[in-house]
Design a protein around this motif. Sequence first.
Motif, mmCIF file in Angstrom:
data_model
loop_
_atom_site.group_PDB
_atom_site.id
_atom_site.type_symbol
_atom_site.label_atom_id
_atom_site.label_comp_id
_atom_site.label_asym_id
_atom_site.label_seq_id
_atom_site.Cartn_x
_atom_site.Cartn_y
_atom_site.Cartn_z
ATOM 1 N N HIS A 116 -15.833 -26.045 61.235
ATOM 2 C CA HIS A 116 -16.364 -26.609 62.634
ATOM 3 C C HIS A 116 -16.247 -25.543 63.925
ATOM 4 O O HIS A 116 -15.380 -25.351 64.855
ATOM 5 C CB HIS A 116 -14.496 -27.507 62.616
ATOM 6 C CG HIS A 116 -14.495 -28.440 61.012
ATOM 7 N ND1 HIS A 116 -13.470 -29.731 61.811
ATOM 8 C CD2 HIS A 116 -14.952 -28.838 61.137
ATOM 9 C CE1 HIS A 116 -13.522 -30.151 60.608
ATOM 10 N NE2 HIS A 116 -14.766 -29.831 60.006
ATOM 11 N N SER A 121 -20.260 -26.243 65.733
ATOM 12 C CA SER A 121 -19.439 -27.911 65.960
ATOM 13 C C SER A 121 -21.028 -28.314 66.939
ATOM 14 O O SER A 121 -21.585 -29.812 66.793
ATOM 15 C CB SER A 121 -18.083 -28.425 66.076
ATOM 16 O OG SER A 121 -17.937 -27.844 64.800
ATOM 17 N N HIS A 177 -20.127 -32.765 63.559
ATOM 18 C CA HIS A 177 -19.078 -32.631 62.606
ATOM 19 C C HIS A 177 -18.967 -30.962 62.298
ATOM 20 O O HIS A 177 -18.548 -30.808 62.895
ATOM 21 C CB HIS A 177 -19.428 -32.958 61.606
ATOM 22 C CG HIS A 177 -18.305 -33.083 60.160
ATOM 23 N ND1 HIS A 177 -18.180 -33.728 59.019
ATOM 24 C CD2 HIS A 177 -16.999 -31.780 60.834
ATOM 25 C CE1 HIS A 177 -16.892 -33.469 58.337
ATOM 26 N NE2 HIS A 177 -16.250 -32.244 58.658
ATOM 27 N N GLY A 178 -19.926 -30.210 62.338
ATOM 28 C CA GLY A 178 -19.820 -28.810 61.555
ATOM 29 C C GLY A 178 -20.542 -28.129 61.016
ATOM 30 O O GLY A 178 -21.852 -29.209 60.483
#
Length: 257
Positions: A116, A121, A177-178
């Motif tokens: 992350h 992100s 999200h990542g």
Amino acid sequence: MDMSEKVQRLKPAGMAAQEWAVRLELAALYRAFDWLGWTELIYNHITAKVPGPENHYLINPYGLWYSEVTASNLVKVNLAGEAVDGSTHPVNLAGFIIHSAIHRARADAHCVIHTHTTAGSAVACKADGLRYDNFYSSILHGQVAYHDFEGVTTDTDEQSRLVASLGAKSHLILRNHGLLVTGGCVAQAFINYWTLQRACEIQAAADAMAGANLPIGQRVLDDTPRRIAAFRSGPRPGGEVFDALLRRAGIRYEDLA
């Protein structure tokens, strides 16, 4: 990977040499991520397959900082997320959901990295995702897949959709999200991740500056795989870079037992 006699002597009794080597290299990768600042408190995960037919993989003990991960305290789990090495450390549920799905579906995904980071992100939050207009993103042209955000990854029914989103690619942007990457070995997963992370960092920096971004021509993008082939080949792709990073960071296998 320099597996000296001294490091071999630190191997626990009864453990196969191949597993010990993977444990050491994975523990070194956790330390490298900590050194590079790619950590998220005790969260996120890097996993690696244990050699053999059992489909076991290694994951970080939930609750430890990446700098506390060692070859010995990595948890060996099966595809159901159950510890099979007697470890009493817990395993993050989201780590099990994501990593077990990919290890089960992709025989070539020996190492899986999920993070992350701020840049990763941030790009994952953009509607257009990663643009192929900087040096590192051009290397990834046509190699990045996307998976729509379904909330915190704790439901097993998302696994099939996650695998379908990744397909046969090695780089996945989890929207909102990542980042996630796979590799055929720990070193290859590292160089795949490093390239995606750098691409995201540069895009984020370029977008913060005034003026339009300069596009890269399609002919150049199409020719890039040929140009970088020599840097992505060999029995251990990314090995020279990964080993050099460990030397620079002072990360030694003998300290990771």
